[in-house]
Design a protein around this motif. Structure first.
Motif, PDB file in Angstrom:
ATOM      1  N   ILE A  36      33.275  36.515  41.671  1.00  0.00           N
ATOM      2  CA  ILE A  36      33.786  35.148  41.589  1.00  0.00           C
ATOM      3  C   ILE A  36      32.785  34.223  42.279  1.00  0.00           C
ATOM      4  CG2 ILE A  36      35.700  33.611  42.166  1.00  0.00           C
ATOM      5  CD1 ILE A  36      37.469  36.196  42.187  1.00  0.00           C
ATOM      6  N   VAL A  42      33.290  33.321  36.722  1.00  0.00           N
ATOM      7  CA  VAL A  42      33.534  34.730  37.047  1.00  0.00           C
ATOM      8  C   VAL A  42      32.666  35.603  36.149  1.00  0.00           C
ATOM      9  CG1 VAL A  42      35.253  36.573  37.174  1.00  0.00           C
ATOM     10  CG2 VAL A  42      35.899  34.222  37.745  1.00  0.00           C
ATOM     11  N   ASN A 117      37.018  47.524  39.890  1.00  0.00           N
ATOM     12  CA  ASN A 117      38.060  46.689  40.479  1.00  0.00           C
ATOM     13  C   ASN A 117      39.301  47.545  40.723  1.00  0.00           C
ATOM     14  OD1 ASN A 117      39.956  44.796  41.205  1.00  0.00           O
ATOM     15  ND2 ASN A 117      39.727  43.508  39.402  1.00  0.00           N
ATOM     16  N   ASN A 129      43.731  44.964  35.314  1.00  0.00           N
ATOM     17  CA  ASN A 129      43.129  44.495  36.559  1.00  0.00           C
ATOM     18  C   ASN A 129      43.518  43.037  36.795  1.00  0.00           C
ATOM     19  OD1 ASN A 129      40.758  46.489  35.364  1.00  0.00           O
ATOM     20  ND2 ASN A 129      41.096  46.689  37.565  1.00  0.00           N
ATOM     21  N   PHE A 131      42.584  39.348  39.368  1.00  0.00           N
ATOM     22  CA  PHE A 131      41.744  38.669  40.346  1.00  0.00           C
ATOM     23  C   PHE A 131      42.284  37.264  40.546  1.00  0.00           C
ATOM     24  CE2 PHE A 131      39.908  37.788  36.214  1.00  0.00           C
ATOM     25  CZ  PHE A 131      39.513  36.461  36.275  1.00  0.00           C
TER      26      PHE A 131
END
Length: 398
Positions: A36, A42, A117, A129, A131
């Motif tokens: 990030i 990203v 991740n 996943n 984020f």
């Protein structure tokens, strides 16, 4: 065996174990994904030198139409990664808005999680996943340096369902040391979810910690039950063991859950420091949970002062015969005549349940039943439901 030979054998054995352990620890892909950037772009990376095509799919990408068990709905699109001369595939987004995002990779047609991740969330039977990007709205989903509440899984006896069942309970910061009694929000999941859905996908604990710390929400207990009456707990957490979760299971939305919901209320009010009156009870839910909220609150029309319908399914199926669904208009009128503090409806403009909610609001309008209405962008997605919780919780118990 010669002593020196034995020592050599042991040494080689230990070296082998150490090498295997190091491979487990350090032999994985030594790349950062997702990365990030300061400007909220990203970058995703994957080491797959023999792959012919690698894509990323996630809710940060433009939506596409997808066929689902509920019909055609918006779903995440995909983007192609580019391979470099070291066999590392990569893709960098444009700057993303603050949000909790989910994603997966597609390698030669096979959808997989990102091996770099370790942060994963299960939604029904899909594992993706996740984020977090930025502050703003996303700040409410982060763990901040504020007082924290507690999250526990409790088992309660449900005489109506004939089994012990599991639910998740959030208690506010300082609850364990306090002699104070607290109001309660009963927060219900959608079809295919369970007692893990709101605490994981919905970030309930982080949202409540942050809202309470900011003085935007009153300290409250949040109860997140399992709305699937044939289950005692989430798949993998109950007596049925580990099995693949399903979207629609037997007895879904057939009235059984609504009819026996007071088993949950009685357990909470017998085991927690709560204010056990209508003024201090709220109930809300998403999709199927909004359906349950609507029907529970009118079936027990003098029990809750606050109702939240998030992207709610509304009316029962034509073949539903449970007495819970008899005289819907009459019980709604009783609920209205009894009085309440807040009836809150929220839905996205492209939600497949938008028209059903529009028709329901017309019914309430014709009855003169007051409500507050929020219309957001987007469809039937967790991004909306998290926002709705951050908007609804500050309105409670004022």
């Amino acid at each position: 065996m010669n002593k020196n030979l034995l020592l050599s054998f042991l040494l080689l054995f230990l070296i082998g174990i150490t090498a295997q352990a190091q491979e487990a620890l350090f032999g994985a892909q030594q790349i950062t994904s997702p990365e990030i950037h300061e400007d909220s772009r990203v970058t995703f990376r994957m080491f797959a030198p023999n792959a012919e095509k690698v894509q990323v799919t996630g809710d940060f990408l433009p939506t596409v139409k997808m066929e689902t068990p509920m019909g055609e709905m918006d779903g995440p699109g995909s983007a192609d990664l580019t391979k470099d001369d070291k066999g590392i595939w990569s893709f960098t987004t444009e700057s993303l808005d603050p949000e909790l995002y989910s994603y997966s990779f597609i390698v030669d047609g096979l959808k997989i999680t990102d091996p770099n991740n370790p942060f994963l969330i299960r939604d029904v039977a899909s594992v993706t996943n996740v984020f977090l990007v930025g502050e703003g709205q996303a700040a409410l989903y982060k763990v901040k340096d504020v007082p924290h509440g507690s999250v526990t899984r409790r088992w309660y006896d449900s005489p109506g369902l004939g089994m012990d069942r599991r639910l998740t309970v959030y208690t506010p910061p300082g609850y364990e040391q306090s002699k104070e009694k607290f109001p309660v929000l009963y927060l219900l999941h959608g079809a295919g979810g369970d007692e893990e859905a709101w605490i994981a996908l919905g970030r309930t604990a982080q949202i409540m910690d942050n809202l309470i710390a900011q003085g935007k929400a009153k300290p409250m207990i949040v109860v997140m039950p399992n709305g699937n009456v044939i289950q005692d707990a989430a798949p993998g957490e109950g007596s049925e063991g580990m099995y693949k979760p399903a979207f629609m299971i037997p007895k879904t939305m057939d009235g059984t859950y609504e009819a026996n919901f007071m088993d949950i209320v009685k357990f909470i009010e017998s085991n927690y420091q709560v204010k056990s009156d209508k003024t201090n009870r709220a109930i809300a839910g998403l999709s199927m949970g909004g359906y349950h909220t609507m029907h529970i609150s009118r079936f027990y029309p003098d029990t809750f002062d606050y109702m939240g319908l998030f992207s709610a399914a509304i009316m029962p199926r034509e073949d539903a015969t449970n007495s819970v669904y008899s005289d819907i208009e009459g019980t709604l009128k009783t609920q209205m005549d009894n009085g309440y503090k807040l009836y809150w409806i929220a839905i996205g403009k492209t939600d497949f349940l938008y028209d059903a909610n529009k028709e329901y609001r017309a019914k309430l309008d014709a009855m003169g039943m007051p409500y507050e209405y929020i219309e957001s962008e987007g469809g039937h997605i967790w991004r909306n439901w998290r926002v709705y919780l951050t908007q609804f919780a500050p309105l409670l118990f004022q």
